[in-house]
Scaffold this motif. Structure first.
Motif, PDB file in Angstrom:
ATOM      1  N   ASN A  54       4.780  -8.621  -2.682  1.00 57.49           N
ATOM      2  CA  ASN A  54       4.980  -8.506  -4.129  1.00 57.49           C
ATOM      3  C   ASN A  54       4.267  -7.286  -4.698  1.00 57.49           C
ATOM      4  OD1 ASN A  54       6.561 -10.801  -4.186  1.00 57.49           O
ATOM      5  ND2 ASN A  54       4.875 -12.160  -4.725  1.00 57.49           N
ATOM      6  N   ILE A  55       3.071  -7.017  -4.209  1.00 61.24           N
ATOM      7  CA  ILE A  55       2.326  -5.837  -4.669  1.00 61.24           C
ATOM      8  C   ILE A  55       3.073  -4.563  -4.268  1.00 61.24           C
ATOM      9  CG2 ILE A  55       0.213  -4.501  -4.305  1.00 61.24           C
ATOM     10  CD1 ILE A  55      -1.257  -7.233  -4.070  1.00 61.24           C
ATOM     11  N   LEU A  56       3.559  -4.518  -3.043  1.00 63.19           N
ATOM     12  CA  LEU A  56       4.303  -3.342  -2.588  1.00 63.19           C
ATOM     13  C   LEU A  56       5.571  -3.142  -3.416  1.00 63.19           C
ATOM     14  CD1 LEU A  56       3.940  -3.692   1.281  1.00 63.19           C
ATOM     15  CD2 LEU A  56       2.927  -1.940  -0.163  1.00 63.19           C
ATOM     16  N   ALA A  57       6.273  -4.244  -3.699  1.00 64.85           N
ATOM     17  CA  ALA A  57       7.493  -4.150  -4.497  1.00 64.85           C
ATOM     18  C   ALA A  57       7.185  -3.641  -5.902  1.00 64.85           C
ATOM     19  CB  ALA A  57       8.187  -5.505  -4.556  1.00 64.85           C
ATOM     20  N   SER A  58       6.055  -4.063  -6.483  1.00 61.71           N
ATOM     21  CA  SER A  58       5.692  -3.580  -7.817  1.00 61.71           C
ATOM     22  C   SER A  58       5.330  -2.098  -7.797  1.00 61.71           C
ATOM     23  CB  SER A  58       4.537  -4.405  -8.385  1.00 61.71           C
ATOM     24  OG  SER A  58       3.335  -4.138  -7.691  1.00 61.71           O
ATOM     25  N   GLN A  59       4.908  -1.578  -6.654  1.00 62.12           N
ATOM     26  CA  GLN A  59       4.577  -0.161  -6.520  1.00 62.12           C
ATOM     27  C   GLN A  59       5.786   0.679  -6.139  1.00 62.12           C
ATOM     28  OE1 GLN A  59       1.501  -0.222  -3.553  1.00 62.12           O
ATOM     29  NE2 GLN A  59      -0.091  -0.770  -5.020  1.00 62.12           N
ATOM     30  N   GLY A  60       6.935   0.042  -5.986  1.00 60.69           N
ATOM     31  CA  GLY A  60       8.145   0.774  -5.624  1.00 60.69           C
ATOM     32  C   GLY A  60       8.312   0.960  -4.127  1.00 60.69           C
ATOM     33  N   LEU A  61       7.560   0.211  -3.336  1.00 57.94           N
ATOM     34  CA  LEU A  61       7.655   0.298  -1.877  1.00 57.94           C
ATOM     35  C   LEU A  61       8.415  -0.912  -1.348  1.00 57.94           C
ATOM     36  CD1 LEU A  61       4.003   1.435  -1.159  1.00 57.94           C
ATOM     37  CD2 LEU A  61       6.047   2.816  -0.956  1.00 57.94           C
ATOM     38  N   PRO A  62       9.055  -0.772  -0.188  1.00 60.37           N
ATOM     39  CA  PRO A  62       9.823  -1.905   0.345  1.00 60.37           C
ATOM     40  C   PRO A  62       8.906  -3.036   0.811  1.00 60.37           C
ATOM     41  CG  PRO A  62       9.798  -0.100   1.912  1.00 60.37           C
ATOM     42  CD  PRO A  62       9.151   0.406   0.657  1.00 60.37           C
ATOM     43  N   PRO A  63       9.272  -4.276   0.522  1.00 56.53           N
ATOM     44  CA  PRO A  63       8.435  -5.407   0.945  1.00 56.53           C
ATOM     45  C   PRO A  63       8.447  -5.623   2.452  1.00 56.53           C
ATOM     46  CG  PRO A  63      10.405  -6.187  -0.182  1.00 56.53           C
ATOM     47  CD  PRO A  63      10.394  -4.693  -0.302  1.00 56.53           C
ATOM     48  N   GLU A  64       9.352  -4.986   3.165  1.00 60.03           N
ATOM     49  CA  GLU A  64       9.421  -5.153   4.619  1.00 60.03           C
ATOM     50  C   GLU A  64       8.196  -4.599   5.339  1.00 60.03           C
ATOM     51  OE1 GLU A  64      13.647  -5.034   3.138  1.00 60.03           O
ATOM     52  OE2 GLU A  64      11.904  -3.780   2.821  1.00 60.03           O
ATOM     53  N   ILE A  65       7.465  -3.706   4.707  1.00 66.94           N
ATOM     54  CA  ILE A  65       6.299  -3.122   5.379  1.00 66.94           C
ATOM     55  C   ILE A  65       5.034  -3.951   5.158  1.00 66.94           C
ATOM     56  CG2 ILE A  65       7.232  -0.788   5.353  1.00 66.94           C
ATOM     57  CD1 ILE A  65       5.361  -0.141   3.033  1.00 66.94           C
ATOM     58  N   ALA A  66       5.159  -5.065   4.452  1.00 69.99           N
ATOM     59  CA  ALA A  66       4.001  -5.936   4.231  1.00 69.99           C
ATOM     60  C   ALA A  66       3.537  -6.497   5.571  1.00 69.99           C
ATOM     61  CB  ALA A  66       4.354  -7.070   3.281  1.00 69.99           C
ATOM     62  N   GLY A  67       2.265  -6.428   5.816  1.00 68.25           N
ATOM     63  CA  GLY A  67       1.691  -6.961   7.048  1.00 68.25           C
ATOM     64  C   GLY A  67       1.731  -5.989   8.218  1.00 68.25           C
ATOM     65  N   LEU A  68       2.384  -4.849   8.057  1.00 71.62           N
ATOM     66  CA  LEU A  68       2.442  -3.864   9.138  1.00 71.62           C
ATOM     67  C   LEU A  68       1.220  -2.957   9.068  1.00 71.62           C
ATOM     68  CD1 LEU A  68       6.176  -2.689   8.990  1.00 71.62           C
ATOM     69  CD2 LEU A  68       5.165  -4.354  10.541  1.00 71.62           C
ATOM     70  N   SER A  69       0.838  -2.433  10.211  1.00 68.93           N
ATOM     71  CA  SER A  69      -0.240  -1.451  10.223  1.00 68.93           C
ATOM     72  C   SER A  69       0.268  -0.167   9.571  1.00 68.93           C
ATOM     73  CB  SER A  69      -0.695  -1.172  11.659  1.00 68.93           C
ATOM     74  OG  SER A  69       0.333  -0.511  12.367  1.00 68.93           O
ATOM     75  N   GLN A  70      -0.646   0.721   9.246  1.00 70.43           N
ATOM     76  CA  GLN A  70      -0.264   1.973   8.599  1.00 70.43           C
ATOM     77  C   GLN A  70       0.722   2.751   9.473  1.00 70.43           C
ATOM     78  OE1 GLN A  70      -3.470   4.725   8.001  1.00 70.43           O
ATOM     79  NE2 GLN A  70      -2.301   6.035   6.669  1.00 70.43           N
ATOM     80  N   GLU A  71       0.461   2.778  10.758  1.00 70.49           N
ATOM     81  CA  GLU A  71       1.320   3.516  11.688  1.00 70.49           C
ATOM     82  C   GLU A  71       2.719   2.892  11.766  1.00 70.49           C
ATOM     83  OE1 GLU A  71       0.922   4.295  16.314  1.00 70.49           O
ATOM     84  OE2 GLU A  71      -0.810   4.998  15.176  1.00 70.49           O
TER      85      GLU A  71
END
Length: 180
Positions: A54-71
């Motif tokens: 939800n935080i990523l979606a509010s920032q305009g980022l896809p929610p699919e990357i939630a829980g993934l490492s930076q790489e």
């Protein structure tokens, strides 16, 4: 002369058998340990992942990357950007253009969020026209390797970005003509 019995338990044979038995026992212990460590995700971890999405979606980022490492998130965004760019090259339709613009935007937002720190410093005084002076903005790079990857990606997408620039220029001219 004594004959050599191949089935006798010589010193070498005993040592190799002991080493093999020990290796098998260690492998079984590691397998049992792995089976113990594999757990089903707890409810709290699923809630945390949903909150991050939800935080990523509010920032305009896809929610699919939630829980993934930076790489991993960067690889996912790069793949999505490449796919959208290839689709735009193959079929320059409005839908493919919108998908590419969205992928570019999300990649830039993620890079800004993860790799750059913006510092804004106010300047004292006024400009010649009487307005306050614009602040000085410092951009600091956190990870040099990530910055190099970012440069390489944009260099590979240069032709598509030029196409986007021309489309935006044309859209600006259309807006200017309709405003007159």
């Amino acid at each position: 002369m004594n004959s050599i019995d191949p089935t006798s338990n010589g010193l070498y044979y005993n040592a190799t058998q002991a080493a093999a038995n020990q290796a098998a026992a260690q492998a079984m212990a590691q397998k049992a340990e792995k089976e113990k460590s594999v757990k089903k995700p707890a409810f709290s971890s699923m809630v945390n992942k949903r909150q991050e999405a939800n935080i990523l979606a509010s920032q305009g980022l896809p929610p699919e990357i939630a829980g993934l490492s930076q790489e991993d998130a960067l690889v996912w965004l790069k793949d999505r950007l490449d796919e959208a760019g290839d689709a735009l090259s193959d079929n320059p339709s409005g839908q493919n253009l919108d998908n590419y613009k969205k992928a570019v935007s999300q990649f830039i937002k993620y890079m800004q969020k993860e790799n750059f720190v913006l510092e804004e410093h106010k300047r004292a005084g006024r400009a010649r026209n009487g307005k306050k002076k614009d602040p000085v903005v410092l951009v600091q790079t956190i990870d040099k390797k990530l910055e190099q990857l970012n440069y390489d990606i944009w260099y590979n997408h240069l032709d598509k970005l030029k196409l986007l620039e021309k489309i935006h220029e044309i859209n600006g001219l259309v807006v200017d003509l309709t405003a007159v």
